[in-house]
Enzyme design. Structure first.
Site, mmCIF file in Angstrom:
data_model
loop_
_atom_site.group_PDB
_atom_site.id
_atom_site.type_symbol
_atom_site.label_atom_id
_atom_site.label_comp_id
_atom_site.label_asym_id
_atom_site.label_seq_id
_atom_site.Cartn_x
_atom_site.Cartn_y
_atom_site.Cartn_z
ATOM 1 N N GLY A 169 15.553 -22.884 14.505
ATOM 2 C CA GLY A 169 15.328 -23.470 13.193
ATOM 3 C C GLY A 169 14.253 -24.545 13.201
ATOM 4 O O GLY A 169 13.278 -24.489 13.960
ATOM 5 N N SER A 170 14.442 -25.551 12.348
ATOM 6 C CA SER A 170 13.399 -26.565 12.133
ATOM 7 C C SER A 170 13.173 -27.488 13.314
ATOM 8 O O SER A 170 12.235 -28.284 13.293
ATOM 9 C CB SER A 170 13.745 -27.390 10.888
ATOM 10 O OG SER A 170 13.653 -26.591 9.731
ATOM 11 N N THR A 171 13.998 -27.403 14.368
ATOM 12 C CA THR A 171 13.668 -28.181 15.568
ATOM 13 C C THR A 171 12.321 -27.724 16.123
ATOM 14 O O THR A 171 11.627 -28.499 16.792
ATOM 15 C CB THR A 171 14.748 -28.026 16.658
ATOM 16 O OG1 THR A 171 14.864 -26.641 17.031
ATOM 17 C CG2 THR A 171 16.092 -28.529 16.163
ATOM 18 N N PHE A 172 11.916 -26.471 15.822
ATOM 19 C CA PHE A 172 10.639 -25.938 16.286
ATOM 20 C C PHE A 172 9.459 -26.628 15.603
ATOM 21 O O PHE A 172 8.317 -26.517 16.063
ATOM 22 C CB PHE A 172 10.582 -24.428 16.057
ATOM 23 C CG PHE A 172 10.638 -23.627 17.332
ATOM 24 C CD1 PHE A 172 9.659 -22.699 17.629
ATOM 25 C CD2 PHE A 172 11.666 -23.821 18.241
ATOM 26 C CE1 PHE A 172 9.709 -21.955 18.810
ATOM 27 C CE2 PHE A 172 11.725 -23.092 19.411
ATOM 28 C CZ PHE A 172 10.745 -22.158 19.700
ATOM 29 N N LYS A 173 9.712 -27.322 14.496
ATOM 30 C CA LYS A 173 8.628 -28.052 13.839
ATOM 31 C C LYS A 173 8.121 -29.189 14.719
ATOM 32 O O LYS A 173 7.010 -29.689 14.516
ATOM 33 C CB LYS A 173 9.101 -28.573 12.484
ATOM 34 C CG LYS A 173 9.325 -27.457 11.474
ATOM 35 C CD LYS A 173 10.008 -27.923 10.200
ATOM 36 C CE LYS A 173 10.281 -26.736 9.274
ATOM 37 N NZ LYS A 173 11.118 -27.086 8.114
#
Length: 575
Positions: A295-299
């Site tokens: 999820g948005s941890t990849f941002k």
């Protein structure tokens, strides 16, 4: 009388003369050849009978069935090295236990022996037990690893032909506390999972096979785990799973400088002393053997890539006023924000649109190369044997790149995610994670610089901003005194090939203290539910407070000194 003796002497002299003549007549090359053949034949005959006699003496001195036992004994009695945590606490050790065997040839009444043994060991199958007792073998195992009470009760039965052998049994004082890391052994004391298997694969099994470590005190193997911190992580995860009614969870604490895994837990788990449940699919090690869309941890990585490429600065802005359409797909933002947002706002609002635009400008090849450099697309190399290979598109298209930018389309292990985050925050150096002790000097020798120090500084600022700024998604992760920085990630699970909005996997990556990150904390909850009276089950509402609880309890044990100075001071200059 004298005349008789003289006659005998004369007769003897004549006989001797005759024999000498005969020998002289038979002497020659043929006689010498025959004599050599005779000597060889006699020598071979004596050698064969010497071997047979020696074997008969050896067999005569060995009890029936003992030879078969001794072959196994050299394996089972082999000592394993203790496993210790970083502070010397025992995680795994050998203890002595008794195992029951029979010598069927000496069993007087197999029926009676079967009935008597089952009064103490009712779990033994009567048919199989009777077959073993009534056979003609010299040795047969009946039951391994008895309790002292069972051994005493069987001794009291006084059954002829029944005996006990002392074996080594592996004991895990912590039970399930660090089960997925420590692993377990089989009934023959052979490591088959976790660090127990690593010890075997690292050369112990070869030593064991050679019989060089029987009843030998081997040097202990010291792991990177801190048992105290490991307990805290597991305890908080158990509470979170109950509180948010999740089906599973996991947590990691990683030394940001050395790559040492200080704690790692995956729930549900099992007791290493009774590892039968370890084979259940739901008890797998999700932290290294499972791959997930994070999820948005990849941002974290998308923003770092954008800044490190030189194509963006912290002052750049994006038009996020309407959905982004690529290849017939529409990319939306789920949180409200101004129509035009800056790079820091893309991060704290967790904007899918902004992240997609960053990836689009960097390009497909640059995006893929950056994730490869962080080790997120290849199988991680560490001591644990249970490590999965990440999943990625066979062919990267534009739509793949922009969705991967906000954490959909690439599946990787949580430990890899934590390791890559450490590289982004520790000054830009990637160090492969390890479950063994590693000094800072050793880590420096294998470290690879993946982003510049400036990029690392900027990401530390964004991480802290996401917690400290009320617009951020990680407010509930704040722990006074420890300057926590973090990024949340809420991803929909794939069910039957489609994303299911009702089933989510929430992830959270944090570091502390943000002025010089020492530790990375990752928390994962699978299908958490909203608390009663609340309508949200996003990462900011469940994994963020879970991580905060872990940091609050673990930081003092990790010797991180709290700083209660002016909370209004910025980590870096404002952008």
């Amino acid at each position: 009388m004298i005349n008789f003796i003289k006659q005998c002497r004369e007769s003897g002299e004549e006989a001797e003369t005759l024999m000498m003549a005969t020998r002289r007549s038979r002497s020659g090359p043929a006689t010498a050849k025959n004599r050599g053949r005779f000597v060889i034949a006699v020598g071979l005959f004596c050698a064969v009978y010497a071997v047979i006699g020696g074997r008969m003496v050896m067999w005569g001195m060995t009890p029936a069935g003992a030879s078969g036992y001794r072959a196994a004994q050299s394996q089972m009695m082999a000592a394993r090295p203790d496993l210790l945590d970083r502070n010397g606490e025992v995680l795994a050790t050998d203890i002595k236990t008794a195992s029951l065997y029979a010598e069927p040839r000496r069993i007087v009444d197999a029926d009676e022996a079967t009935e008597l043994l089952r009064t103490v060991l009712p779990d033994l199958d009567a048919k199989i037990l009777h077959t073993r007792l009534s056979g003609d073998a010299g040795f047969a195992w009946l039951k391994r690893e008895l309790t002292p009470r069972q051994q005493q009760d069987i001794l009291a039965l006084g059954i002829p032909g029944i005996g006990f052998r002392t074996e080594k049994k592996r004991f895990y004082p912590g039970g399930s506390t660090a089960a997925h890391v420590v692993g377990f052994v089989n009934v023959d004391n052979q490591g088959i999972a976790g660090m127990e298997k690593y010890v075997d694969d690292a050369g112990y099994s070869a030593l064991r096979s050679a019989g060089l470590n029987v009843d030998t005190d081997l040097a202990p193997v010291q792991l990177s785990l801190d048992l105290r911190v490991q307990h805290i992580v597991r305890d908080e995860l158990v509470a979170a799973i109950q509180r948010y009614r999740a089906i599973a969870g996991g947590g990691i604490i990683l030394d940001a400088k050395t790559g040492e895994v200080i704690a790692m837990c995956s729930l549900p788990d099992f007791d290493s002393n009774d590892p039968a449940d370890a084979l259940k699919p739901e008890n797998m090690n999700r932290m290294t053997a499972g791959t997930y869309e994070m999820g948005s941890t990849f941002k974290t990585f998308t923003t770092a890539m954008a800044l490190d490429s030189g194509l963006f600065t912290m002052n750049d802005t994006f038009d996020a006023s309407h959905p982004l359409r690529i290849d017939g797909f529409a990319i939306h933002d789920y949180d409200r924000h101004p129509p035009r947002i800056s790079v820091p706002e893309v991060f704290i609002y967790s904007s899918n649109i902004g992240s997609a635009l960053e990836a689009e400008k960097v390009g497909i090849e640059g995006h893929k190369a950056f994730l490869e450099k962080l080790g997120l697309l290849s199988r991680m190399h560490t001591e644990l044997p249970e490590v999965a290979t990440p999943g990625q598109p066979k062919v990267w298209k534009k739509i793949n790149s922009v969705t991967i930018a906000f954490g959909h389309g690439v599946m990787t292990t949580p430990l890899q995610t934590a390791s890559a985050a450490a590289a982004i925050l520790n000054g830009g150096y990637l160090v492969n994670p390890t479950f063994l002790r590693r000094t800072p000097e050793e880590a420096a020798k294998i470290a690879t610089q993946v982003v510049s120090k400036r990029t690392s500084d900027e990401l530390r600022y964004l991480y802290r901003l996401n917690v400290a700024d009320q617009r951020g998604t990680a407010n509930f992760a704040d722990v006074p005194g420890y300057k926590v920085g973090a990024k949340t990630g809420t991803s929909e699970k794939v069910v039957n090939g489609r994303y299911d909005s009702n089933k989510r996997r929430n992830a959270f990556v944090a570091g502390f203290p943000m002025d010089d990150p020492q530790y990375i904390v990752l928390v994962l909850l699978d299908e958490p539910k909203p608390e009663p009276g609340k309508y949200y089950a996003t990462a900011g509402w469940n994994v963020a407070p879970t991580a905060a609880a872990i940091i609050r309890r673990a930081a003092p044990l990790l010797k991180v000194k709290p700083d209660f100075g002016d909370s209004g001071k910025s980590l870096l200059v404002s952008y």
